[in-house]
Design a protein around this motif. Structure first.
Motif, PDB file in Angstrom:
ATOM      1  N   LEU A  41       5.241 -11.053  -7.572  1.00  0.00           N
ATOM      2  CA  LEU A  41       4.889  -9.786  -8.228  1.00  0.00           C
ATOM      3  C   LEU A  41       5.588  -8.610  -7.545  1.00  0.00           C
ATOM      4  CD1 LEU A  41       1.097 -10.453  -8.805  1.00  0.00           C
ATOM      5  CD2 LEU A  41       2.830 -10.158 -10.596  1.00  0.00           C
ATOM      6  N   PHE A  42       5.656  -8.657  -6.233  1.00  0.00           N
ATOM      7  CA  PHE A  42       6.368  -7.619  -5.487  1.00  0.00           C
ATOM      8  C   PHE A  42       7.844  -7.602  -5.862  1.00  0.00           C
ATOM      9  CE2 PHE A  42       8.445  -6.523  -1.273  1.00  0.00           C
ATOM     10  CZ  PHE A  42       8.322  -5.151  -1.436  1.00  0.00           C
ATOM     11  N   LEU A  43       8.434  -8.770  -5.949  1.00  0.00           N
ATOM     12  CA  LEU A  43       9.836  -8.871  -6.336  1.00  0.00           C
ATOM     13  C   LEU A  43      10.058  -8.333  -7.746  1.00  0.00           C
ATOM     14  CD1 LEU A  43      12.645  -9.822  -5.476  1.00  0.00           C
ATOM     15  CD2 LEU A  43      12.070 -12.063  -6.406  1.00  0.00           C
ATOM     16  N   ARG A  44       9.148  -8.621  -8.648  1.00  0.00           N
ATOM     17  CA  ARG A  44       9.243  -8.115 -10.030  1.00  0.00           C
ATOM     18  C   ARG A  44       9.185  -6.587 -10.043  1.00  0.00           C
ATOM     19  NH1 ARG A  44      11.423  -7.579 -14.499  1.00  0.00           N
ATOM     20  NH2 ARG A  44      10.083  -7.059 -16.243  1.00  0.00           N
ATOM     21  N   GLU A  45       8.312  -6.019  -9.220  1.00  0.00           N
ATOM     22  CA  GLU A  45       8.225  -4.556  -9.150  1.00  0.00           C
ATOM     23  C   GLU A  45       9.529  -3.962  -8.618  1.00  0.00           C
ATOM     24  OE1 GLU A  45       7.434  -0.613  -7.357  1.00  0.00           O
ATOM     25  OE2 GLU A  45       7.874  -2.443  -6.246  1.00  0.00           O
ATOM     26  N   SER A  54       0.828  -1.205   0.000  1.00  0.00           N
ATOM     27  CA  SER A  54       0.000   0.000   0.000  1.00  0.00           C
ATOM     28  C   SER A  54       0.866   1.261   0.000  1.00  0.00           C
ATOM     29  CB  SER A  54      -0.922  -0.010   1.222  1.00  0.00           C
ATOM     30  OG  SER A  54      -1.694   1.140   1.269  1.00  0.00           O
ATOM     31  N   GLY A  55       1.924   1.238   0.785  1.00  0.00           N
ATOM     32  CA  GLY A  55       2.855   2.378   0.809  1.00  0.00           C
ATOM     33  C   GLY A  55       3.511   2.595  -0.541  1.00  0.00           C
ATOM     34  N   ARG A  56       3.910   1.517  -1.184  1.00  0.00           N
ATOM     35  CA  ARG A  56       4.535   1.633  -2.506  1.00  0.00           C
ATOM     36  C   ARG A  56       3.532   2.151  -3.528  1.00  0.00           C
ATOM     37  NH1 ARG A  56       9.674  -0.641  -2.555  1.00  0.00           N
ATOM     38  NH2 ARG A  56       9.771  -0.768  -4.824  1.00  0.00           N
ATOM     39  N   LEU A  57       2.297   1.662  -3.448  1.00  0.00           N
ATOM     40  CA  LEU A  57       1.269   2.124  -4.374  1.00  0.00           C
ATOM     41  C   LEU A  57       0.987   3.615  -4.166  1.00  0.00           C
ATOM     42  CD1 LEU A  57      -0.610   1.258  -6.646  1.00  0.00           C
ATOM     43  CD2 LEU A  57      -2.324   0.703  -4.919  1.00  0.00           C
ATOM     44  N   LEU A  70       1.707  -4.070 -11.257  1.00  0.00           N
ATOM     45  CA  LEU A  70       2.326  -5.152 -10.484  1.00  0.00           C
ATOM     46  C   LEU A  70       1.949  -5.070  -9.002  1.00  0.00           C
ATOM     47  CD1 LEU A  70       5.871  -5.253 -12.124  1.00  0.00           C
ATOM     48  CD2 LEU A  70       4.158  -7.074 -12.182  1.00  0.00           C
ATOM     49  N   ILE A  71       2.007  -3.877  -8.444  1.00  0.00           N
ATOM     50  CA  ILE A  71       1.678  -3.708  -7.023  1.00  0.00           C
ATOM     51  C   ILE A  71       0.202  -3.991  -6.781  1.00  0.00           C
ATOM     52  CG2 ILE A  71       1.481  -2.004  -5.151  1.00  0.00           C
ATOM     53  CD1 ILE A  71       4.307  -3.056  -5.545  1.00  0.00           C
TER      54      ILE A  71
END
Length: 145
Positions: free
Chosen positions: A128-132, A33-36, A75-76
């Motif tokens: 998916l997080f790792l890909r981002e 959520s923070g990254r988004l 991704l996120i």
């Protein structure tokens, strides 16, 4: 009567372990959520700069960064979806296990299947997080050249 209380106590003990997993999933959702939020904020800045026609940076760079931000946002978002799905599945595992103990019918296969799906969902979310993260690192390393 003592048997019923011991059955309830045992069911509660079994339900506690997945609760720790829910804490970990909630922490992951908080990070996502923070990254988004940061992605959305950066998108607003870039869109504002493009709308204003600011000459501080070339438009091509802003458009390239917007494309990257779109990819990161997708991704996120999907990572959050699978993390929430994992949390829901873990909650269902706890409910079904507890219900199985109270009603006295076999739920072992159902609980196992739900838990496996919860773990698969968590694996997808983390992938998916790792890909981002890889996208961000790759973009930053290209900018520093």
């Amino acid at each position: 009567m003592p048997t019923q209380i011991s059955d309830i106590t045992h069911a509660i003990q079994l339900a506690v372990a997945p609760v720790f997993l829910l804490t970990a999933i909630a922490t992951l959702i908080n990070v996502l959520s923070g990254r988004l939020s940061r992605i959305v904020d950066r998108r607003r800045v870039l869109n504002g700069r493009l709308a204003a026609g600011s000459p501080t940076e070339p438009v091509a760079d802003d458009l390239e960064e917007l494309a990257l931000i779109d990819s990161r946002g997708r991704l996120i978002y999907h990572a959050m979806f699978f993390a929430v799905l994992a949390a829901l599945l873990v909650c269902i595992v706890v409910a079904v296990a507890f219900l199985g103990a109270m009603v006295a019918f076999s739920v072992a296969k159902s609980v196992a299947a739900l838990f496996i799906f919860a773990m698969l969902s968590m694996i997808v979310s983390l992938a998916l997080f790792l890909r981002e993260v890889f996208l961000v690192v790759k973009a930053r390393s290209q900018r520093w050249r």
